[in-house]
Design an enzyme around this catalytic site. Structure first.
Site, mmCIF file in Angstrom:
data_model
loop_
_atom_site.group_PDB
_atom_site.id
_atom_site.type_symbol
_atom_site.label_atom_id
_atom_site.label_comp_id
_atom_site.label_asym_id
_atom_site.label_seq_id
_atom_site.Cartn_x
_atom_site.Cartn_y
_atom_site.Cartn_z
ATOM 1 N N GLU A 88 0.928 -1.148 0.155
ATOM 2 C CA GLU A 88 -0.036 -0.037 -0.114
ATOM 3 C C GLU A 88 0.866 1.314 -0.063
ATOM 4 O O GLU A 88 0.334 2.330 -0.559
ATOM 5 C CB GLU A 88 -0.963 0.192 1.189
ATOM 6 C CG GLU A 88 -2.207 -1.018 1.221
ATOM 7 C CD GLU A 88 -2.970 -1.015 -0.034
ATOM 8 O OE1 GLU A 88 -3.451 0.334 -0.145
ATOM 9 O OE2 GLU A 88 -3.250 -1.916 -0.583
ATOM 10 N N SER A 463 -42.134 -42.775 27.360
ATOM 11 C CA SER A 463 -41.784 -43.351 28.622
ATOM 12 C C SER A 463 -40.805 -42.473 29.466
ATOM 13 O O SER A 463 -40.611 -43.016 30.528
ATOM 14 C CB SER A 463 -41.303 -44.696 28.124
ATOM 15 O OG SER A 463 -42.247 -45.829 27.737
#
Length: 772
Positions: A88, A463
């Protein structure tokens, strides 16, 4: 004359130039005087997302428009700083905000190319733009950007400017700053990334959407090579290093799988709680939430659920390709067609989507997201072999070019054709002493189905609900030795709330008179119904609310004895915790504390616990005897498979509803209650014999095994008021030389050679008659 005109021309040109300079200077002064204050930079307060952690401090989720981890410049690795500058602004530490040499270089390059190929923005100018300006391409904005850069350079040090840039720049996939991007793309902290990863990250600011390694791995690689070349040109790396680094692959790890563990359902639960309290501040104020999840527990739960759901799904067989892709959509550009087709399709952890590009009975080639072409042969085709037949029946789906399939590597690193299960499952595990949730998996794949089956799925417990009815019976004066007849019954619509009912046992057998302990161990339906008749339906409906169940969801009819009401797995966890902790009601919770961005505690959760204010809802003697009975379910009953864990301190109950629609196992060790459930979202049969013991129990076991490894065996000591006596297992009568030991409340201990029920004040002769 010519010389005079030339003189006038230059005088005029100079005057115009001077006027231009004065006007530009005036414009610059006007713009400069209106430049924003730098308080935003000097008092940097970035938007930081909500972050959620496990009990150990491992991050498990985050929410916010901007994913960001703020770091100081001293925490940035030197090779990353070099890569950023190389990509950059290589003269960052030399210029004063605007790089004039860079401007001339860019101008020359653009003039030579005949188009705009290079920009001249410095890192300082990018900071100015990102914090204060728009991205519009106007002369005024560019001038403002340059002036702001001068102002920033005058006010801040170079390192501070670079630190702001490192934390603020957008790098794709909601990641702001390099620390967040390292986590997003590589699942690493900033300090852990190597040079090739740093080069890839440094290449992102130019065009995050075009160069990020998730969306565009090829372009990302090309940009990375450019950055590595710049590092070499600037003498940060040698020619030999460049050659080696260019060859190294960069393994990309999406952020969704980069957290310490898979806990998306819990993270979403936390997000909802925090949003209710803090609204929009939830997503940008850096709030930290520490949960009760434990990493070992959560990882074990995730693996246990996934493995066993896939095992069940394989038993049901391959259903065929999910869809078919038109491979000629873009003509000869097949790669674009495949990338587009796979772009919107989510993988499921290690189960990947792929498009078949060639298919034979003995080999399949498929294109996987990211450009990888894989080949599947041998055992990898067995699951889907019928769909590779050369002779094809009309109307049947086959694996042909264009078919969308799922693939997965096995433990030997070999590709197999698999499929995403249609069935769902859930697991929740809590500490029964205070309700802390240690693990929670709300479904097979959060990104496929965000419905949280632990908290939102109201299902019949079957159950697995019987222990609450049996507990009510103990409260009424029954004992584990009470004899009850396992024989046929028939009921009218008035008694059942629906229609004529002739209940059956799961195995279809009736075994006649048996002890209550044996009936629970074998999960005898007819015994449970007789118990409910004897104690009274209304009494039982009121009694179950002690465990946290909603009476309105358990209508007062006889099928309630078989779990015909509605519960959530979370409710079942809280209910079973009462048995595990000796009779106390606790509330499951998952948030321990909330902190602000600086680590100051905002809220600290103080749970009600067994030792701190929890309400006792059943007699500790009742809880002990029920635990003893459920230990028999594990040791010799419907959950006997759990003995493979090699522990003597496990108790629980299987549950399977009519037509095998829901399957449960609810069980516990003294300090850990775990509930596992499986079923389809749109209720339908899971298939014959797909019971709680076959489908849900293995999930429970594969979780409890690793979690309890190394944990000392717990002891369940009889509380005061419980006595042990020898009984005859066939009659339930107390005998000196009885063949088994049974527990009784001290006031219910029967005389020798007599049935305990005949000497229980709470049980009348009428109730005894109902038991037969």
């Amino acid at each position: 004359m010519f010389a005079r005109w030339l003189y006038y021309f230059f005088v005029t040109l100079s005057a115009l130039g001077l006027i231009g300079v004065l006007l530009a200077g005036f414009a610059g002064l006007v713009i400069y005087s209106n430049l924003p204050s730098l308080d935003t930079l000097t008092d940097y307060r970035p938007k930081i997302p909500l972050r959620i952690y496990s009990e150990e401090g491992q991050i498990i989720g985050e929410f916010g428009a901007e994913r960001r981890n703020v770091v100081s410049i001293s925490e940035v690795p030197e090779h990353l700083k070099q890569a950023i500058l190389a990509a950059e602004d290589d003269r960052f530490y030399e210029h004063g905000g605007v790089d004039y040499l860079g401007v001339l270089r860019a101008a020359y390059s653009n003039f030579s190319a005949g188009s705009v190929r290079q920009g001249a923005s410095t890192i300082t100018m990018q900071v100015a733009r990102n914090f204060f300006l728009t991205r519009e391409k106007t002369l005024t904005r560019k001038l403002s950007e340059a002036l702001l850069a001068f102002k920033i350079e005058h006010s801040l040090s170079k390192d501070k400017i670079l630190e702001l840039y490192v934390n603020q720049i957008y790098l794709g996939h909601r990641s702001y700053g390099f620390a967040a991007a390292a986590h997003t793309y590589f699942g690493k902290s900033l300090q852990e990334i190597n040079i090739v990863e740093a080069a890839m990250l440094a290449g992102l600011p130019k065009a995050p959407s075009s160069y990020n390694p998730i969306s565009n791995p090829k372009r990302a690689k090309s940009r990375q090579l450019y950055v590595l070349g710049r590092l070499h040109k600037l003498n940060y790396i040698s020619s030999n290093e460049l050659s080696e680094l260019e060859k190294q692959p960069v393994p990309v790890k999406k952020q969704s799988t980069a957290f310490a563990m898979r806990a998306e359902y819990v993270a979403e639960m936390v997000r909802q709680v925090i949003y209710d309290r803090y609204q929009e501040e939830t997503y940008d104020k850096g709030i930290k939430v520490y949960t009760t999840l434990r990493q070992l527990d959560q990882e074990a739960a995730y693996q246990a659920l996934r493995k066993n759901v896939i095992d069940y799904d394989r038993r049901r067989g391959y259903r065929g390709p999910e869809a078919y892709i038109d491979l000629m959509k873009y003509g000869g550009n097949q790669e674009k067609t495949l990338d587009d087709a796979l772009d919107e399709i989510n993988d499921s952890d290690d189960i990947y989507a792929a498009v078949v590009i060639a298919a034979k009975p003995n080999a399949v080639q498929a294109y996987k997201k990211g450009g990888e072409v894989i080949e599947i042969t041998g055992d990898g085709l067995k699951f889907a072999q019928k769909f590779l037949a050369e002779k094809k029946d009309p109307g049947k789906k086959y694996i042909t070019p264009g078919a969308l399939i799922r693939v997965q590597k096995n433990q030997k690193n070999v590709w197999h054709i698999v499929q995403l299960p249609e069935i769902e499952a859930a697991l929740v595990s809590i500490d029964p002493n205070d309700g802390a949730i240690r693990a929670l998996i709300g479904g097979f794949d959060f990104y496929k189905n965000q419905f949280n089956h632990v908290t939102q799925a109201w299902r019949q417990p079957g159950s697995s609900f019987k222990p609450f009815i049996y507990s009510a019976a103990l409260e009424k004066g029954f004992t584990p030795a009470t004899i009850i007849n396992d024989a046929p019954l028939s009921f009218s619509a008035t008694q059942t709330g629906s229609q004529l009912w002739e209940p059956k046992n799961f195995d279809g057998k009736f075994e006649g008179p048996m002890r209550m302990r044996t009936a629970l161990t074998k999960s005898k339906n007819l015994v449970s119904i007789r118990i409910l008749q004897a104690i009274g339906i209304q009494y039982a409906q009121d009694y179950i609310t002690r465990f946290g169940f909603d009476a309105s969801r358990h209508p007062p009819y006889l099928p309630m004895a078989l779990g015909s009401g509605s519960v959530t797995p979370m409710q079942m966890a809280a209910g079973y915790a009462v048995f595990a902790n000796g009779g106390f009601r606790i509330a499951p919770y998952f948030i321990k504390k909330i902190e602000d961005e600086k680590g100051n505690i905002i809220e600290q959760f103080q749970p009600v616990s067994v030792t701190n204010g929890a309400k006792r809802v059943i007699d500790p003697r009742n809880a002990f005897i029920m635990t003893s009975m459920m230990q028999d379910v594990v040791n010799q009953g419907t959950a006997a498979k759990a003995r493979q864990l090699g522990r003597t301190d496990l108790a629980g109950k299987t549950g399977t509803t009519s037509n095998f629609i829901d399957a449960w196992f609810c069980g516990f060790q003294k300090d850990l209650v775990t509930i596992a459930w499986t079923g389809y979202d749109e209720p339908k049969s899971m298939g014959n014999n797909e019971t709680g013991g076959r489908v849900a129990l293995p999930i429970w076991m594969d979780y409890m095994g690793p979690v309890l490894k190394g944990v000392a065996m717990a002891e369940y000591k009889p509380p005061n008021g419980v006595v042990a006596a020898r009984i005859n297992s066939a009659t339930g009568f107390r005998e000196t030389g009885g063949d088994m030991t049974e527990y009784f409340l001290s006031e219910q201990l029967p005389p020798l050679n007599e049935s305990p029920v005949e000497h229980t004040p709470k049980v009348t002769r009428d109730l005894q008659d109902q038991l037969f």
